[in-house]
Scaffold this active site. Structure first.
Site, mmCIF file in Angstrom:
data_model
loop_
_atom_site.group_PDB
_atom_site.id
_atom_site.type_symbol
_atom_site.label_atom_id
_atom_site.label_comp_id
_atom_site.label_asym_id
_atom_site.label_seq_id
_atom_site.Cartn_x
_atom_site.Cartn_y
_atom_site.Cartn_z
ATOM 1 C CB ALA A 32 0.187 -12.999 19.925
ATOM 2 C CG LEU A 33 -3.318 -8.392 17.524
ATOM 3 C CD1 LEU A 33 -4.538 -7.498 17.343
ATOM 4 C CD2 LEU A 33 -2.860 -8.932 16.178
ATOM 5 C CG HIS A 34 3.680 -7.276 17.482
ATOM 6 N ND1 HIS A 34 3.877 -6.616 16.286
ATOM 7 C CD2 HIS A 34 3.828 -8.596 17.196
ATOM 8 C CE1 HIS A 34 4.159 -7.479 15.340
ATOM 9 N NE2 HIS A 34 4.130 -8.699 15.848
ATOM 10 C CG HIS A 37 0.037 -7.864 14.469
ATOM 11 N ND1 HIS A 37 0.675 -8.326 15.595
ATOM 12 C CD2 HIS A 37 0.101 -8.877 13.564
ATOM 13 C CE1 HIS A 37 1.089 -9.561 15.395
ATOM 14 N NE2 HIS A 37 0.765 -9.919 14.172
ATOM 15 C CD GLN A 61 -0.378 -19.243 8.749
ATOM 16 O OE1 GLN A 61 -1.450 -18.918 8.272
ATOM 17 N NE2 GLN A 61 0.584 -18.357 8.974
ATOM 18 C CD GLN A 148 7.838 -3.256 2.850
ATOM 19 O OE1 GLN A 148 8.866 -2.930 3.450
ATOM 20 N NE2 GLN A 148 7.180 -2.432 2.076
ATOM 21 C CG ASP A 150 5.540 -12.463 7.797
ATOM 22 O OD1 ASP A 150 6.069 -13.457 8.293
ATOM 23 O OD2 ASP A 150 5.004 -11.574 8.490
ATOM 24 C CG MET A 184 7.976 -4.932 17.192
ATOM 25 S SD MET A 184 6.634 -3.889 17.702
ATOM 26 C CE MET A 184 7.577 -2.716 18.670
ATOM 27 N NE ARG A 187 7.030 -18.688 15.174
ATOM 28 C CZ ARG A 187 6.239 -18.540 14.123
ATOM 29 N NH1 ARG A 187 6.207 -17.387 13.497
ATOM 30 N NH2 ARG A 187 5.498 -19.533 13.687
HETATM 31 P P1 AMP Z 1 0.863 -12.687 11.799
HETATM 32 O O1 AMP Z 1 -0.084 -12.445 12.922
HETATM 33 O O2 AMP Z 1 2.248 -13.012 12.240
HETATM 34 O O3 AMP Z 1 0.314 -13.643 10.775
HETATM 35 O O4 AMP Z 1 1.003 -11.299 11.044
HETATM 36 C C1 AMP Z 1 -0.114 -10.626 10.520
HETATM 37 C C2 AMP Z 1 0.373 -9.512 9.621
HETATM 38 O O5 AMP Z 1 1.157 -8.598 10.382
HETATM 39 C C3 AMP Z 1 1.257 -10.018 8.473
HETATM 40 O O6 AMP Z 1 0.924 -9.314 7.292
HETATM 41 C C4 AMP Z 1 2.640 -9.680 8.962
HETATM 42 O O7 AMP Z 1 3.568 -9.472 7.910
HETATM 43 C C5 AMP Z 1 2.389 -8.376 9.710
HETATM 44 N N1 AMP Z 1 3.462 -8.116 10.678
HETATM 45 C C6 AMP Z 1 3.932 -8.949 11.636
HETATM 46 N N2 AMP Z 1 4.973 -8.397 12.284
HETATM 47 C C7 AMP Z 1 5.169 -7.180 11.723
HETATM 48 C C8 AMP Z 1 6.107 -6.119 11.945
HETATM 49 N N3 AMP Z 1 7.053 -6.207 12.870
HETATM 50 N N4 AMP Z 1 6.014 -5.007 11.183
HETATM 51 C C9 AMP Z 1 5.054 -4.907 10.208
HETATM 52 N N5 AMP Z 1 4.137 -5.878 9.955
HETATM 53 C C10 AMP Z 1 4.203 -6.987 10.699
#
Ligand code: AMP
Length: 282
Positions: A32-34, A37, A61, A148, A150, A184, A187
């Site tokens: 669900a990339l934005h 990512h 998780q 950052q 997370d 971003m 969710r």
């Molecule tokens: P996820 O798909 O939510 O597990 O996120 C994958 C990676 O993308 C993790 O290292 C997140 O911290 C990073 N990430 C998610 N949202 C953002 C954002 N808004 N800005 C920077 N990195 C992000």
């Protein structure tokens, strides 16, 4: 861009890449990339010889089944964004494949998993460590990129690397925000347009703290004020607002001169759980 769907194919391909590329950059994601990512992927493409991105919604998780069931999935859009960003390989495994003959990886978290997110999402960080260790072992990257956004996860991944003695450089990347300031997140797609705007109040309030907090102040007053401002908005329910040390994540009660602290918050907007943080330097 190569698309690899099984552990067996990844292992075989990774062997072929050995010696051909010096720096393999790796970005683990749940899809669900934005743009957040993609900023990680672009950094890896810039700094590494070959970039691998994993897209895997890790069931371990999620501490609530409903959160897992409702997690957005959008493979075709993910692949387009990745192709465009210059990613070299996407790894999209199935859960059975990742967890066959692998139960997980144990580390001494040093308490990092019990506070803040850990308190509200029991078992979450063990699930993160389990999947990231397995992915590191398969992908064997020299560098891996984390957001950052997370913040606690980032601290835990750094600890995993040092505890397991892995030769991987963890690169932390700044938070990418929507125009409204809302961090971003995959969710955010579950918020109505109206609530998406309301949710931007989280960052607005954090900015108020960043402007007003001074050396000598007690952090608890700012936390109380943040929580009460969130509570005043109908659809919002604050879970926590803490000020902590960026590495140890220990709570900081009073703002001292020459310190860096991180303000970390979690707020429910309707039933969507949002987290955010800012770094404050004094
Ligand atoms: P996820 O798909 O939510 O597990 O996120 C994958 C990676 O993308 C993790 O290292 C997140 O911290 C990073 N990430 C998610 N949202 C953002 C954002 N808004 N800005 C920077 N990195 C992000």
């Amino acid at each position: 861009m190569e698309i690899i769907k099984t552990v067996e194919d990844l292992v075989a391909r990774r062997e072929e890449l050995e010696g051909v590329y010096q720096t393999i950059g790796f970005v683990p994601t749940m899809g669900a990339l934005h743009k957040g990512h993609i900023s990680l992927v672009e950094k890896s493409v810039k700094e590494s010889d070959y970039t691998i991105v994993s897209v895997f919604v890790n069931p371990k998780q999620f501490n609530e089944q409903s959160d897992f069931d409702n997690y957005p999935v959008n493979y075709s859009s993910d692949l387009k964004l990745l192709e465009y960003s210059g990613c070299d390989m996407v790894f999209m495994p199935k859960s059975d494949d990742i967890y066959s003959d692998y139960d997980g990886f144990e580390i001494d978290f040093g308490g990092l998993d019990k506070v803040y997110e850990g308190e509200f999402r029991p078992g979450h960080f063990q699930g993160v460590v389990d999947v990231v260790y397995r992915l590191f072992d398969l992908v064997k990257p020299q560098k891996s990129y984390f957001g950052q956004k997370d913040f606690q996860q980032l601290a835990i991944i750094k600890r995993l690397v040092s505890e397991a003695n892995l030769k991987i450089e963890i690169v932390s990347c700044p938070i990418v925000r929507e125009d409204s300031g809302l961090a971003m997140s995959s969710r955010n797609e579950r918020l109505s347009n109206e609530n998406r705007l309301v949710a931007s109040e989280i960052y607005r309030e954090m900015q108020v703290v960043a402007t007003e907090m001074k050396i000598g102040d007690s952090t608890s007053l700012f936390a109380e004020r943040f929580n009460s401002r969130m509570e005043k908005i109908d659809v919002m329910k604050p879970e926590y607002c803490i000020f902590c040390h960026p590495d140890s994540l220990q709570k900081i009660k009073k703002v001292e001169k020459n310190t860096v602290l991180v303000m970390c918050v979690a707020v429910l907007c309707t039933n969507v759980r949002l987290i955010d943080n800012i770094i404050l330097v004094f």
